[in-house]
Write an enzyme that holds these catalytic residues in place. Structure first.
Site, PDB file in Angstrom:
ATOM      1  N   ASP A 137      -6.907   3.561  -1.714  1.00 57.56           N
ATOM      2  CA  ASP A 137      -7.088   2.363  -0.881  1.00 57.56           C
ATOM      3  C   ASP A 137      -7.365   1.179  -1.800  1.00 57.56           C
ATOM      4  OD1 ASP A 137      -7.931   0.368   0.797  1.00 57.56           O
ATOM      5  OD2 ASP A 137      -9.410   1.591   1.876  1.00 57.56           O
ATOM      6  N   MET A 138      -6.484   0.193  -1.767  1.00 56.87           N
ATOM      7  CA  MET A 138      -6.613  -0.941  -2.694  1.00 56.87           C
ATOM      8  C   MET A 138      -7.867  -1.769  -2.427  1.00 56.87           C
ATOM      9  SD  MET A 138      -3.500  -3.250  -1.230  1.00 56.87           S
ATOM     10  CE  MET A 138      -3.377  -3.653   0.511  1.00 56.87           C
ATOM     11  N   GLU A 157       2.797 -16.232   5.269  1.00 59.92           N
ATOM     12  CA  GLU A 157       3.436 -16.742   4.062  1.00 59.92           C
ATOM     13  C   GLU A 157       2.665 -17.995   3.671  1.00 59.92           C
ATOM     14  OE1 GLU A 157       5.476 -14.879   2.630  1.00 59.92           O
ATOM     15  OE2 GLU A 157       6.049 -13.573   4.293  1.00 59.92           O
ATOM     16  N   GLU A 161       5.968 -13.039  -4.213  1.00 58.89           N
ATOM     17  CA  GLU A 161       5.789 -13.460  -2.816  1.00 58.89           C
ATOM     18  C   GLU A 161       6.549 -14.758  -2.572  1.00 58.89           C
ATOM     19  OE1 GLU A 161       4.179 -12.196  -0.215  1.00 58.89           O
ATOM     20  OE2 GLU A 161       2.668 -10.805  -0.980  1.00 58.89           O
ATOM     21  N   ASP A 206      -0.350   3.569  -3.592  1.00 57.15           N
ATOM     22  CA  ASP A 206      -0.215   3.206  -2.174  1.00 57.15           C
ATOM     23  C   ASP A 206      -1.110   4.147  -1.369  1.00 57.15           C
ATOM     24  OD1 ASP A 206       0.973   2.561   0.537  1.00 57.15           O
ATOM     25  OD2 ASP A 206       2.399   1.445  -0.693  1.00 57.15           O
ATOM     26  N   GLY A 228       0.333  -1.128  -3.619  1.00 58.89           N
ATOM     27  CA  GLY A 228       1.117  -1.165  -2.371  1.00 58.89           C
ATOM     28  C   GLY A 228       2.590  -1.033  -2.699  1.00 58.89           C
ATOM     29  N   HIS A 275       0.943 -10.953   1.463  1.00 58.49           N
ATOM     30  CA  HIS A 275       1.333 -11.706   2.678  1.00 58.49           C
ATOM     31  C   HIS A 275       1.003 -10.938   3.966  1.00 58.49           C
ATOM     32  CE1 HIS A 275       5.784 -10.175   3.354  1.00 58.49           C
ATOM     33  NE2 HIS A 275       4.950  -9.179   3.254  1.00 58.49           N
ATOM     34  N   ASP A 276       0.652  -9.652   3.812  1.00 56.31           N
ATOM     35  CA  ASP A 276       0.253  -8.862   4.989  1.00 56.31           C
ATOM     36  C   ASP A 276      -1.185  -9.141   5.405  1.00 56.31           C
ATOM     37  OD1 ASP A 276       2.694  -7.526   5.028  1.00 56.31           O
ATOM     38  OD2 ASP A 276       1.981  -5.901   3.740  1.00 56.31           O
TER      39      ASP A 276
HETATM   40  C1  SAM Z   1       5.155  -4.751   2.982  1.00 55.82           C
HETATM   41  S1  SAM Z   1       4.938  -3.232   2.137  1.00 55.82           S
HETATM   42  C2  SAM Z   1       5.477  -3.661   0.496  1.00 55.82           C
HETATM   43  C3  SAM Z   1       6.006  -2.493  -0.276  1.00 55.82           C
HETATM   44  C4  SAM Z   1       6.566  -2.805  -1.659  1.00 55.82           C
HETATM   45  N1  SAM Z   1       5.578  -3.464  -2.490  1.00 55.82           N
HETATM   46  C5  SAM Z   1       7.816  -3.640  -1.552  1.00 55.82           C
HETATM   47  O1  SAM Z   1       7.781  -4.856  -1.779  1.00 55.82           O
HETATM   48  O2  SAM Z   1       8.874  -3.094  -1.264  1.00 55.82           O
HETATM   49  C6  SAM Z   1       3.154  -3.161   1.950  1.00 55.82           C
HETATM   50  C7  SAM Z   1       2.646  -1.861   1.354  1.00 55.82           C
HETATM   51  O3  SAM Z   1       1.214  -1.934   1.276  1.00 55.82           O
HETATM   52  C8  SAM Z   1       0.713  -0.626   1.528  1.00 55.82           C
HETATM   53  N2  SAM Z   1      -0.707  -0.689   1.900  1.00 55.82           N
HETATM   54  C9  SAM Z   1      -1.239  -1.128   3.069  1.00 55.82           C
HETATM   55  N3  SAM Z   1      -2.569  -0.999   3.039  1.00 55.82           N
HETATM   56  C10 SAM Z   1      -2.894  -0.461   1.831  1.00 55.82           C
HETATM   57  C11 SAM Z   1      -4.138  -0.083   1.219  1.00 55.82           C
HETATM   58  N4  SAM Z   1      -5.305  -0.262   1.848  1.00 55.82           N
HETATM   59  N5  SAM Z   1      -4.101   0.439  -0.033  1.00 55.82           N
HETATM   60  C12 SAM Z   1      -2.906   0.623  -0.699  1.00 55.82           C
HETATM   61  N6  SAM Z   1      -1.709   0.261  -0.145  1.00 55.82           N
HETATM   62  C13 SAM Z   1      -1.708  -0.256   1.101  1.00 55.82           C
HETATM   63  C14 SAM Z   1       1.618  -0.123   2.643  1.00 55.82           C
HETATM   64  O4  SAM Z   1       1.550   1.287   2.789  1.00 55.82           O
HETATM   65  C15 SAM Z   1       2.983  -0.638   2.168  1.00 55.82           C
HETATM   66  O5  SAM Z   1       3.652   0.309   1.368  1.00 55.82           O
END
Ligand code: SAM
Length: 344
Positions: free
Chosen positions: A232-233, A310, A279, A212, A189, A250-251
């Site tokens: 896809d993670m 969080e 985090e 990502d 990500g 945290h998402d």
């Molecule tokens: C809040 S951002 C954080 C970005 C970066 N790590 C930073 O701290 O600046 C979350 C990231 O998770 C990625 N993401 C969301 N779902 C994902 C998935 N299923 N597989 C890979 N990445 C994913 C989003 O595209 C986004 O770039």
């Protein structure tokens, strides 16, 4: 009237008018006020000079600057006995469109209509216990919405890149040892690769893999020593000596975090690998400089994600243990994020 009640009559206006700070700061960024003042190398600019450079109405700019000076965002100093001029403050420098510490893109993301709309659904979310305010407002979650709306995806990527510049610099400055001995690192990500670009530049022994969603890496810029991989993670994470996750877990809710961490575990060597997590760690009992920020970010997670939040250290420990990481440490650094290291 009692003192406390008199103060309450004043304090209530903070909430009635709270949005004005964000809106006027957004306006200052869009006008480029900080960028123009910075170009003066510390020389104060009069209202006439600033309004002419920005092609702005002097009377409106005067009122905007009066508000922002009162909020200590810009400064006004004497030029001579009759005139004053505007100069930068440490805070206004963070509002420049460019610059290593700029947070302008983050303000523009959070003040965008797309990100503001879900806030109107927060009470509905609390009453429904779990329904996402973002999904209620836009019909799909934030990542699917971004995949279908390139302009919004760019707002997110730019905001994350500006955050990454600030956060990575803090991590490298405070705790570069966390990256010692790592030959390859996958940033899960990792957005547009800014974090890894900065890291590999400072720690050239690391080969970076920025991982990502495909629509994110397809528009990412090139960084020396960093390979972009889309995927896809929740399915598969590219193999590396160590995995790095900043502001990703945290998402997500606990179950999703456990799945992501298990995928990280599969991607790293069992005996020598580690997962590095950057985090916030909420400390409910003690005060610290970042407490207000982390509690506010928790509200952002509530508005913008389905189950993200969080976490306290206890909550992090529960998630890590459930994912099969039994050894983990936390280091608090001078940043919103702490660094958690987890070993398989
Ligand atoms: C809040 S951002 C954080 C970005 C970066 N790590 C930073 O701290 O600046 C979350 C990231 O998770 C990625 N993401 C969301 N779902 C994902 C998935 N299923 N597989 C890979 N990445 C994913 C989003 O595209 C986004 O770039």
């Amino acid at each position: 009237m009692e003192n406390e009640e008199a103060q309450a009559q004043v304090d209530i206006w903070k909430y009635v008018l709270g949005f004005t700070e964000m809106a006027v700061v957004q306006c200052a960024i869009e006008l480029g006020i900080a960028d123009v003042l910075e170009s003066q190398d510390g020389r104060p600019m009069t209202l006439a000079e600033l309004s002419s450079t920005l092609s702005c109405s002097p009377s409106i700019l005067y009122r905007i600057m009066r508000f922002l000076i009162r909020r200590k965002i810009f400064k006004e100093i004497s030029i001579d006995q009759e005139s004053t001029g505007y100069v930068q403050s440490p805070l206004s420098r963070l509002l420049m469109r460019k610059g290593d510490n700029s947070m302008a893109a983050f303000v523009l993301l959070e003040s965008s209509p797309v990100m503001l709309a879900p806030w109107h659904g927060l009470s509905a979310r609390a009453l429904a216990n779990g329904a996402s305010a973002f999904t209620a407002a836009h019909g799909e979650d934030v990542w699917r919405y971004a995949a279908e709306n390139p302009a919004h995806s760019k707002l997110i990527d730019d905001a994350m890149a500006c955050h990454a510049r600030v956060a990575m610099s803090a991590i490298i400055e405070n705790y570069v040892d966390v990256f010692k001995g790592i030959g390859s690192l996958v940033d899960v990500g990792g957005g547009d690769g800014t974090s890894l670009g900065i890291l590999v530049n400072k720690c050239p022994w690391i080969r970076g893999i920025n991982f990502d969603l495909p629509h994110v890496v397809s528009t990412a810029q090139n960084w020396d020593g960093v390979e972009h991989i889309g995927g896809d993670m929740f399915k598969k994470i590219p193999k590396a000596d160590a995995a790095f996750l900043m502001w990703v877990l945290h998402d997500w809710g606990d179950d999703e975090c456990i799945n992501i961490l298990k995928k990280c575990k599969e991607a790293i060597p069992r005996d020598t690998g580690k997962v590095i997590i950057a985090e916030a760690v909420i400390n409910e009992k003690e005060e610290n400089r970042y407490k207000d920020v982390s509690l506010a970010l928790d509200m952002v997670m509530m508005a913008h994600t389905d189950k993200g939040k969080e976490r306290t250290w206890k909550e992090w420990a529960n998630v890590l243990t459930a994912a099969g990481f039994y050894r983990y440490t936390v280091k608090h650094i001078q940043a919103v994020q702490s660094i958690i290291e987890a070993y398989p």
